[in-house]
Write a protein that holds these residues in place. Structure first.
Motif, mmCIF file in Angstrom:
data_model
loop_
_atom_site.group_PDB
_atom_site.id
_atom_site.type_symbol
_atom_site.label_atom_id
_atom_site.label_comp_id
_atom_site.label_asym_id
_atom_site.label_seq_id
_atom_site.Cartn_x
_atom_site.Cartn_y
_atom_site.Cartn_z
ATOM 1 N N LEU A 14 0.817 -1.218 0.000
ATOM 2 C CA LEU A 14 0.000 0.000 0.000
ATOM 3 C C LEU A 14 0.845 1.260 0.000
ATOM 4 O O LEU A 14 0.456 2.277 -0.539
ATOM 5 N N SER A 15 2.006 1.138 0.628
ATOM 6 C CA SER A 15 2.807 2.356 0.802
ATOM 7 C C SER A 15 3.694 2.664 -0.374
ATOM 8 O O SER A 15 4.206 3.762 -0.490
ATOM 9 N N SER A 16 3.923 1.763 -1.233
ATOM 10 C CA SER A 16 4.941 1.975 -2.253
ATOM 11 C C SER A 16 4.369 2.068 -3.649
ATOM 12 O O SER A 16 4.996 1.717 -4.603
ATOM 13 N N CYS A 17 3.177 2.551 -3.780
ATOM 14 C CA CYS A 17 2.589 2.693 -5.104
ATOM 15 C C CYS A 17 2.739 4.121 -5.596
ATOM 16 O O CYS A 17 2.706 5.069 -4.830
ATOM 17 N N ILE A 18 2.912 4.237 -6.902
ATOM 18 C CA ILE A 18 2.805 5.563 -7.502
ATOM 19 C C ILE A 18 1.338 5.814 -7.732
ATOM 20 O O ILE A 18 0.692 5.145 -8.543
ATOM 21 N N LYS A 19 0.790 6.751 -7.003
ATOM 22 C CA LYS A 19 -0.644 6.966 -7.052
ATOM 23 C C LYS A 19 -1.019 8.148 -7.920
ATOM 24 O O LYS A 19 -2.118 8.239 -8.404
ATOM 25 N N PHE B 427 4.803 6.011 4.331
ATOM 26 C CA PHE B 427 3.929 6.636 3.330
ATOM 27 C C PHE B 427 4.704 7.556 2.385
ATOM 28 O O PHE B 427 4.128 8.096 1.459
ATOM 29 N N GLY B 429 6.607 6.320 0.512
ATOM 30 C CA GLY B 429 6.602 5.513 -0.690
ATOM 31 C C GLY B 429 5.426 5.822 -1.578
ATOM 32 O O GLY B 429 5.335 5.364 -2.704
ATOM 33 N N ASN B 430 4.501 6.623 -1.026
ATOM 34 C CA ASN B 430 3.373 7.078 -1.829
ATOM 35 C C ASN B 430 3.882 8.208 -2.715
ATOM 36 O O ASN B 430 4.125 9.311 -2.254
ATOM 37 N N LEU B 431 4.062 7.889 -3.979
ATOM 38 C CA LEU B 431 4.808 8.801 -4.846
ATOM 39 C C LEU B 431 3.935 9.447 -5.906
ATOM 40 O O LEU B 431 2.926 8.890 -6.331
#
Lengths: 551, 524
Positions: A14-19, B427, B429-431
């Motif tokens: 969940l934390s390592s997505c390019i959103k 978070f 890592g939320n890129l």
């Protein structure tokens, strides 16, 4: 344990997505409005630093301390060729035997020599009523054509006492050989450089050439007659004369000249009154001739009311004395000002002429016959100074000038950059130490001189507030009309985006500047004075209001 | 209790800008936590950091904005939210990044001592932008309604250092409660830029637009002539430059307060580097200079042929006047730059210690010294070991003015190979990807002001077996695994020290020779 691991893995995923993705080329921005201001510079202009030009300079009057415009020109430049122009001329003379001499000659045996002499005075032609004593030739020539009708061999000793070089009189022996036909001719050529032509015939007269002939015939077979003679035709070419002595007569020469003045160049309206302008003449005479001179007229041909300066100042010149010898010179001074003119110089200048026309006349030898000389390097000339003290008043005096200036080139802002420009403000902080208030306006023109826009909306805007002037002392006091404290004014010159873009769209190419000047209390006819210490200081700062965005 | 809560809340409100390995601190399995407290004792007897890959550290800091608050989408179009950005600007705005790379590390235990060696490459960058600096392009210097023509550029500057560290560490368990550690570090500086002082303020006069500069500035730099060698491909020359030397020391202490509570503290990176190679320093004295524009009098009056010379001369005169007024100076003198020291203070509480797993809660206060200020952070963590092969840590930190920093650390022990990966801000890592015609140019944390990652691979040999009561007898063979005991009694205690194990001692708390009891008791 397993639940823990699953939870951790999920957390990592969940934390390592390019959103989010942002396309840089398509990012817009909200507009923002920064304003930048900076001081640009300042200029201090003391009046003493007004620039000089080729025919006009600014000086300080040593007596009054006032600034004066000085327009300087040379007028009345008269040289030898203006007074004495000797054409190339011919002088003829002849010699022959008298009847007695003929008889005596005819009875002498063949081969016997027989001599006779004669002396002739011939006239030297002068252009006017001059009485010339001598001419020193710098460059010239003499051609003597000798022609004999005697049928005998002849030898002629020609002596011209009027022709002297280095103290020696010209003499020459001319042989004429009879070969069976007559006339017998011979041409003698002589360079006259360095020769003096003495036209006094031994100090007894003038304009006279003397020829002496001593002729020797060798008797041939023929019989001589009284009809036979020997002729001499002398052709004088006087290319350059070094000096002429004599009397040049009493006559008058007229000169005309027009001088342009840029004081009122580009004037467009209003009125100006200048106190105490004057014309100062310095007359230099290095000739041996006395002159009387005067202005027959000084006029402003463009004026409508007062065209001519009149009065005794134009005619009451002192006599211009002559130089005593070559290399000597005399100076004669004369001033024309409001005290000896009517209409006065001020009357004429009030109509703001751009030029003055001078007509002068010069009379030689007003005192009658006297000894004169005129050399190639002597001249009569006048140094004319037209002095305009900066002392007067102006009422709405307007100057206009147009020059080719593209605002885009000056500001370096093109049309696309102008989209970001809200407003450009030039702030002028003016300290005015001269007694003149100035209003300006600028018109933006296209190539066809159509007015596109103006800098100020409603007419001119005053940017120079006149300094405080001392009117409390008598008008004769040198400090009357002098600035005592400067005026200060802050003016914002504003150019908006709409204005600027409009000028670019309409191809603005020129700017017409209009400046209107008023001296303080000109309505009360009070004159003000300008001194070299008077100054204007202008500080310029700029403020640019922008609207920027990435759109 | 109330007092503690009040003090804690005050501390929390002061929190800002702490950083660095907050989650790693209590990960006992990872030998790199020695860098944070040299008193920690690694689990393995021998730890070898594989060259170049044993410790890769990266962090990034941006205190002012993130893509989340800088961009917004309206009607399908992405906008740079300038108005929003303006509200985020603080008096001091930090942007920085750090990289640390262990070139080599080694540690080994001899009896009660643990020795460690490391060679580490450090690159540290931190830039500070004052409010005035960031507001200048947004408002300009003439937005008098907004800031009255005053812009404060003080503290704007850069702190950049590249240096290599050669560390020698020592740790010793002095008793079952007390452990001390220290590390001495020999430092070799490569390049440095340091804004030592910047108190510059700009005032624009609203009447005449004159600029008035007040303040003082002092910027030092070192090593950049050799740094340019990198551009010329001469990397070796740059990396081997050893003219700039320094040293630092780390100190640490741990104290086992009780079976469950451990307190610890450390002071690290107390040191300096003497920069003296290829120095270039510029600065001014405390001064005030008013710029009123260029005096154009001479230029205006000069003939066209020399007017440009006159203008150049006027500009030069202005420059000279400016330099004289502000006391401008430049030199290549050596200077000493301190490292950014950090203090750690915290404690752990053993929540449980089972046969195959254990859990421990930790609290850590970290403070760094930067720009003559203390910048603290607070981290709460939970650390769990699963057998001997997995160690995890979850942390929550209040740092950089942010309260959403959730950290995670994992270390896997696969035989002697240990792989670990740690982040203080999960978070981050939320890129957000920034693309140019569909091709990603770079990615940036969407919501986080801080990015941190620390990962690596170690060789760990002789990891200690589980010993819950830490009596030196592993649980496998400890007859009394939950009670601190003696090795000769297989880990069981002899409380009265009479040589008779408590389970065999009739008088376990009174030393005696007869079945553990004294003669006096028998006579009674």
């Amino acid at each position: 344990m397993k639940k823990t691991i699953k939870f951790l893995i999920l957390l990592l995923l969940l934390s390592s997505c390019i959103k989010e993705e942002i396309e840089l080329q398509k990012v817009n921005s909200d507009p923002f409005d920064p304003s930048f201001a900076l001081p640009i510079g300042n200029v201090t202009m003391p009046l003493s630093r007004l620039t000089n030009q080729s025919n006009r300079f600014l000086m300080v009057n040593p007596t009054t301390g006032l600034l004066e415009f000085v327009f300087q020109s040379e007028s009345v430049d008269l040289r030898l060729s203006d007074f004495f122009n000797i054409a190339n001329q011919s002088v003829s003379s002849s010699t022959s035997m008298s009847a007695t001499e003929v008889s005596a000659f005819n009875i002498v045996p063949t081969g016997t020599t027989y001599s006779f002499s004669s002396s002739n005075a011939e006239a030297f032609t002068v252009p006017a009523s001059e009485q010339i004593d001598s001419i020193l030739i710098k460059n010239g020539s003499l051609s003597i054509q000798v022609s004999s009708s005697y049928s005998h061999d002849i030898s002629i000793v020609l002596t011209i006492p009027s022709l002297i070089k280095s103290g020696r009189i010209y003499t020459d022996t001319i042989p004429l050989t009879y070969t069976g036909t007559t006339p017998i001719t011979q041409v003698i050529n002589l360079s006259l450089s360095g020769y003096k032509i003495d036209l006094t015939d031994g100090g007894t007269t003038n304009n006279t050439l003397r020829f002496n002939f001593n002729t020797t015939l060798t008797k041939g077979a023929a019989i001589a007659t009284t009809a036979e003679s020997i002729s001499f035709n002398s052709g004088f070419v006087l290319s350059e004369i070094d000096i002429v002595h004599g009397y040049f007569g009493n006559r008058t020469i007229t000169e005309s000249d027009t001088v342009e003045y840029d004081i009122f160049k580009n004037s467009f309206g209003g009125s100006v009154s200048l106190a105490n302008p004057r014309i100062e003449l310095e007359l230099f005479n290095s000739t041996g001739v006395t002159f009387d001179a005067q202005f027959t007229s000084i006029s402003a041909p463009d004026n409508t009311v007062n065209q001519n300066i009149g009065g005794p100042g134009l005619t009451s010149f002192p006599t211009i004395t002559k130089a005593n010898f070559r290399g000597d010179s005399t100076i004669t001074n004369h001033t024309i000002d409001n005290s000896n003119t009517s209409p006065t110089i001020t009357d004429v200048l009030n109509e703001m002429p751009s030029k003055l026309a001078f007509t002068s006349s010069v009379e030689l030898n007003p005192g009658g016959i006297t000894k004169n000389f005129f050399s190639e390097d002597s001249r009569l000339w006048a140094n004319t100074k037209f002095l305009v003290p900066l002392d007067g008043r102006a009422d709405g005096f307007e100057l206009n000038d147009t020059n080719s200036t593209k605002l885009q080139d000056v500001l370096g802002i093109d049309s696309s950059d102008a989209d970001n420009l809200n407003k450009l403000t030039l702030r002028l902080l003016v300290t005015n130490g001269i007694p003149v208030s100035t209003s300006i306006q600028a018109y933006f023109l296209d190539d066809n001189n159509n007015v596109l826009d103006s800098l100020f909306v409603a007419g001119s805007q005053e940017i120079l507030e006149a300094g405080t002037v001392n009117f409390s002392v008598p008008t004769s006091d040198v400090n009357y009309g002098r600035v005592t404290s400067p005026g200060k004014k802050t003016v914002d010159v504003i150019l908006t985006k709409e204005q600027y873009k409009g000028l670019l769209a309409n191809n603005q190419a020129k700017i017409l500047y209009s400046a209107k000047f008023n001296t303080i209390e000109n309505a009360a006819l009070k004159n003000v004075k300008f001194f070299p210490q008077d100054y204007i200081d202008i500080k310029v700062s700029a403020k640019v209001d922008l609207t920027l965005s990435l759109n | 209790m109330k007092k503690i809560l009040v003090n804690l809340s005050i501390l929390i409100t002061c929190l800002s800008y702490g950083q660095q390995d907050l989650t790693l601190y209590y990960m006992e399995n990872v030998p790199q936590n020695l860098y944070l407290n040299p008193a920690f004792k690694p689990k393995a007897k021998v730890n070898i950091g594989l060259p170049g890959i044993s410790s890769l550290y990266f962090d990034h800091l941006n205190t002012t904005f993130t893509p989340a608050n800088l961009f917004d989408t309206r009607d399908g179009t992405t906008y740079l939210a300038i108005d929003e950005f303006k509200t985020k600007i603080k008096n001091n705005n930090y942007l920085g990044a750090s990289v640390r790379l262990d070139l080599f590390s080694l540690g080994f235990q001899i009896k009660k001592n643990y020795f460690s060696f490391n060679i580490t490459e450090n690159i540290f960058t931190r830039m500070n932008f004052s409010r005035g600096f960031l507001e200048l392009p947004l408002y300009g210097n003439a937005n008098f309604a907004e800031h009255n023509g005053e812009l404060d550029f003080s503290n704007t500057g850069i702190n950049f250092s590249h240096y290599r560290e050669f560390g020698v560490g020592w740790q010793r368990q002095f008793s079952d409660k007390l452990s001390l550690g220290a590390k001495v570090k020999f430092l070799v500086g490569k390049s440095n830029v340091w804004t030592k002082i910047n108190t510059i303020q700009l005032q624009t006069n609203p009447n005449n637009y004159d600029w008035k500069l007040n303040g003082e500035i002092d910027v030092r730099s070192s090593g950049f002539d050799t740094a340019s060698d990198i551009n010329n491909g001469q990397v070796v020359d740059y990396l081997l430059n050893n003219s700039n030397l320094g040293g630092a020391i780390d100190l640490g202490i741990t104290y086992q307060l009780s079976n469950k509570i451990n307190l610890n503290a450390s002071l690290v990176d107390v040191g300096f580097i003497n920069w003296k190679s290829n120095n270039f320093n510029v600065g001014s004295s405390e001064a005030s200079f008013t710029f009123t524009g260029i005096n154009l009098t001479e230029y205006v009056n000069a003939p066209d042929s020399v007017s440009n010379d006159s203008l150049n001369a006027a500009v030069q005169r202005l420059q000279v006047a400016f330099e004289e007024e502000v006391g401008y100076s430049q030199n290549n003198e050596a200077y000493i730059k301190m490292l950014m020291a950090r203090i750690h203070f915290g404690g752990t509480y053993q929540l449980f210690d089972g046969k195959n797993s254990s859990g421990k809660a930790g609290i850590l206060f970290q403070t760094e010294f930067y720009n003559q200020l203390l910048r603290p952070s607070l981290t709460l963590s939970y650390n769990q070991s699963v057998g001997r092969w997995l160690n995890t840590s979850i942390s929550y930190s209040m740092v950089n003015g942010g309260y959403n920093n959730l950290g995670l650390g994992l270390s896997l022990n696969l035989g002697p190979i240990q792989v670990y990966a740690i982040t203080d801000n999960l978070f981050a890592g939320n890129l957000t990807a920034f693309n140019d015609n569909g091709t990603t140019q770079f990615a940036y944390p969407t919501n986080s002001h801080k990015t941190h990652i620390h990962a690596g691979v170690n060789l760990t040999i002789g990891r200690a077996k589980r010993d819950r009561d830490r009596d030196g007898v592993s649980d496998e063979i400890d007859t009394c695994p939950d009670i601190f005991g003696l090795e000769k009694f297989n880990g069981c205690p002899d409380t009265d020290g009479d040589g008779i194990e408590d389970s065999q001692d009739n008088c376990p708390e009174i030393p005696g020779g007869v079945n553990g009891c004294p003669d006096t008791e028998l006579k009674k």
